[in-house]
Design a protein around this motif. Structure first.
Motif, short mmCIF file in Angstrom:
data_model
loop_
_atom_site.label_atom_id
_atom_site.label_comp_id
_atom_site.label_asym_id
_atom_site.label_seq_id
_atom_site.Cartn_x
_atom_site.Cartn_y
_atom_site.Cartn_z
N ASP A 161 40.83 46.24 30.65
CA ASP A 161 40.88 45.02 31.44
C ASP A 161 41.56 43.89 30.66
O ASP A 161 42.13 44.11 29.59
N ASN A 193 43.24 45.12 44.43
CA ASN A 193 42.31 46.20 44.16
C ASN A 193 42.73 47.54 44.77
O ASN A 193 42.00 48.52 44.68
N ASP A 215 36.21 45.97 41.06
CA ASP A 215 36.67 44.94 40.13
C ASP A 215 36.40 45.37 38.69
O ASP A 215 35.48 46.15 38.44
N PRO A 216 37.17 44.85 37.72
CA PRO A 216 38.30 43.93 37.90
C PRO A 216 39.48 44.60 38.59
O PRO A 216 39.59 45.83 38.56
#
Length: 464
Positions: A163, A124, A143-144
Motif C-alpha cells: 500500500d 477499487n 480498501d485500500p
C-alpha cells in the motif's frame, strides 16, 4: 434414463441464467465429466431446449438435488462457478455451501490475467480475463484501492500487495478476504524515522551487511518517504502452503541486492536469510526453500528447524545477467530453470523503445551432476511467467491452454518505472518462437498486469 432426467432438470433452469447459452454449455460440460459421458452424448439432450422467451410463465420442472448441483459446481472454473451462483436462490445456496466446504472444491483452476483497464472502472475495480472463456470479469477489491497498490506477487489465488505506506497485504480478489503481513519496519534493512509527534513519517533503507558488495556500497542508509520505499525495496513475493504446519509462509525478495526474508502465519516480524544475494525467484517444497540467482545458481534453505541452514544446490551457470530467470517444479517431478530473453525493440512512431519477449529457454536442473540440461520443448505442458509464481501445467488437465507455449506478462525489476509504458503480454510458441496477443494491447494500466489462479479458499486460523 438417468441422463434424461438430469438434463431435463437442467433445462428447466436455463431461463434463469444471466447468459443462458454459455452458462448452460458450461453446466453440460461439467455434467459430462461428472457422469463419465462424452459431450456428444449430452448434446442431443440440450439441442431441443425451448427458447428463453417460450419459458416465461411456465412452471419449471423440479430442480436437481443440492448434492448433485454441488458435485457439478465443484467441476467448474471459479469465474463460471461465481456466475452460476448468481442464477437463482437455490443455486446461490449451493454455491455458498460449496465455498464453506473448502476441500470439496478440488477443480484445478486455469490462470487468469488480472489487470486494471482505466480510472473509469473505479479505484477499487480490477478486470479478470478468463483464458477459458476469453472474456473479462469485473472485480471489486477491498480498501485500500487496488489502483494505489503495487502488485509484487501472486500465488495460490492470492495477491501480495504493497500500500501507500509500503505495508504488505495478502488479498484474495475472488472472496475479498484480506490479511495484513508483518510491518515493513520489522525487515532487518528497514528502520523507521519518527517525526516530532512520535509518528513514522519516513524510512531508512540500509545497505547490505553480508554480501561481497557491502564494503563497496558502504553502510549509510538511504531515506525515503512512506510511499517511496516500496519503489526501492520490493522485488517479488510468494505465498506457499506449509504442509508441515498446515499453514502458510510468505517469502519476500527485496533490496538491497535481492536478498530474502520470510514470515510464517502469525509471525510479528520478518526473518532475514543471510548471506545470499541476487535472488530472482523461489519455490518451496517439503520444508526447503529453493532460490535461483541471476547467474543461474540455486541455493536451498531448510526452514523446518529452529535455525535456518543454507546449501548450494547448483553453482553459477553464467557470469552475466541479461535474462529474467525463473525456477519451477514440473508436474513430472523435475525442477526447471527458465531463461527469458526480452531485448529492447523500436517503439511505435513518437513512442519510447520497448522490451518484448523474444526467446525462452527451458533447462532441467540435474542435482547429481550439478548442471543444467536444456529441454527441447515442454511436451504437452505450458508455462506461465511474470511477476507471479511461475507455473508449469499439463494441457491434459488444462485443455483450454496451448501445448508447448509460454504465457507471459511484464516482469520488470522496478515495476513503478513502467506505469505508463507498453505492456509485454502474450503467448510464445517454444517450437518456432512465434508470439501472439492474449488480449488487446494494454498500454497504460496500473497496477501491473499479473497472472492469478482464482481460488475460493479462505484462510481460517491461518490455514489455506
Amino acid at each position: 434414463m438417468e441422463a434424461c432426467i438430469l438434463i431435463r432438470s437442467l433445462r428447466s433452469l436455463r431461463h434463469l441464467a444471466r447468459h443462458p447459452t454459455s452458462l448452460c454449455s458450461l453446466i453440460f460440460r461439467a455434467l459430462a465429466d461428472l457422469m463419465g459421458l462424452s459431450p456428444s452424448v449430452l448434446s442431443k439432450f440440450r439441442g431441443d431446449a425451448p427458447p428463453m422467451e417460450n419459458m416465461v410463465g411456465k412452471s419449471p420442472e423440479p430442480e436437481l438435488p443440492p448434492d448433485m448441483l454441488s458435485s457439478i459446481f465443484a467441476l467448474l472454473e471459479v469465474p463460471d462457478l461465481v456466475r452460476a451462483g448468481s442464477v437463482c436462490s437455490s443455486w446461490r445456496s449451493v454455491y455458498t455451501g460449496l465455498r464453506r466446504q473448502l476441500l470439496k472444491h478440488k477443480q484445478r483452476q486455469t490462470p487468469c490475467l488480472l489487470y486494471h483497464t482505466s480510472e473509469s472502472t473505479g479505484e477499487n475495480a480490477a478486470c479478470l480475463y478468463s483464458l477459458v472463456e476469453k472474456r473479462a470479469y469485473k472485480l471489486t477489491l477491498p480498501d485500500p484501492p487496488i489502483r494505489s497498490r503495487y502488485l509484487i506477487g501472486s500465488s495460490h489465488g492470492w495477491l501480495i500487495t504493497s500500500d501507500e505506506r509500503s505495508e504488505l497485504h495478502l488479498v484474495n480478489p475472488i472472496t475479498g478476504e484480506q490479511i495484513g503481513l508483518p510491518s515493513v519496519i520489522t525487515l532487518e534493512q528497514v528502520k523507521p524515522v519518527f517525526d516530532d509527534e512520535g509518528a513514522i513519517h519516513k524510512y531508512e533503507l540500509w545497505k547490505p551487511r553480508y554480501t561481497a558488495l557491502a564494503e563497496f556500497l558502504g553502510h549509510e542508509p538511504s531515506i525515503y518517504a512512506l510511499d517511496e520505499l516500496r519503489d526501492h525495496l520490493y522485488f517479488k513475493a510468494y505465498l506457499f502452503p506449509d504442509s508441515q504446519t498446515g499453514s502458510y509462509i510468505v517469502v519476500l525478495i527485496h533490496n538491497p541486492e535481492y536478498q530474502i526474508s520470510f514470515a510464517r502465519a502469525g509471525d510479528c516480524g520478518w526473518t532475514f536469510l543471510p548471506p545470499g544475494w541476487n535472488y530472482q525467484e523461489c519455490i518451496y517444497k517439503d520444508g526447503l526453500l529453493y532460490a535461483v540467482t541471476g547467474t543461474g545458481a540455486v541455493d536451498a534453505f531448510d526452514l523446518s528447524g529452529s535455525t535456518v541452514t543454507r546449501t548450494t544446490v547448483l553453482g553459477d551457470m553464467k557470469h552475466y545477467i541479461c535474462e529474467h530467470i525463473y525456477i519451477v517444479q514440473a508436474p513430472w517431478g523435475d525442477m526447471l530453470q527458465v531463461w527469458r530473453e526480452q531485448p529492447t525493440v523500436d517503439g511505435d512512431a513518437g513512442s519510447e523503445n520497448i522490451e518484448e519477449t523474444s526467446k525462452i529457454f527451458v533447462y532441467k536442473i540435474d542435482m547429481a551432476a550439478k548442471k543444467l540440461v536444456e529441454i527441447n520443448g515442454l511436451h504437452g505442458h505450458v508455462l506461465f511467467l511474470g511477476h507471479s509464481q511461475t507455473l508449469c501445467l499439463s494441457v491434459e488437465e488444462y485443455p483450454q491452454l496451448k501445448a508447448n507455449c509460454v504465457y507471459f506478462t511484464d516482469d520488470e525489476e522496478y515495476i513503478s518505472m513502467y506505469k505508463n509504458l507498453h505492456r509485454d503480454i502474450g503467448v510464445l510458441n517454444l517450437e518456432n518462437s512465434s508470439r501472439e496477443e492474449i488480449v488487446p494491447r494494454i498500454y497504460c494500466t496500473w497496477p501491473n498486469p499479473i497472472w492469478i489462479a482464482p481460488s475460493l479458499r479462505m484462510m481460517h486460523s491461518g490455514l489455506m
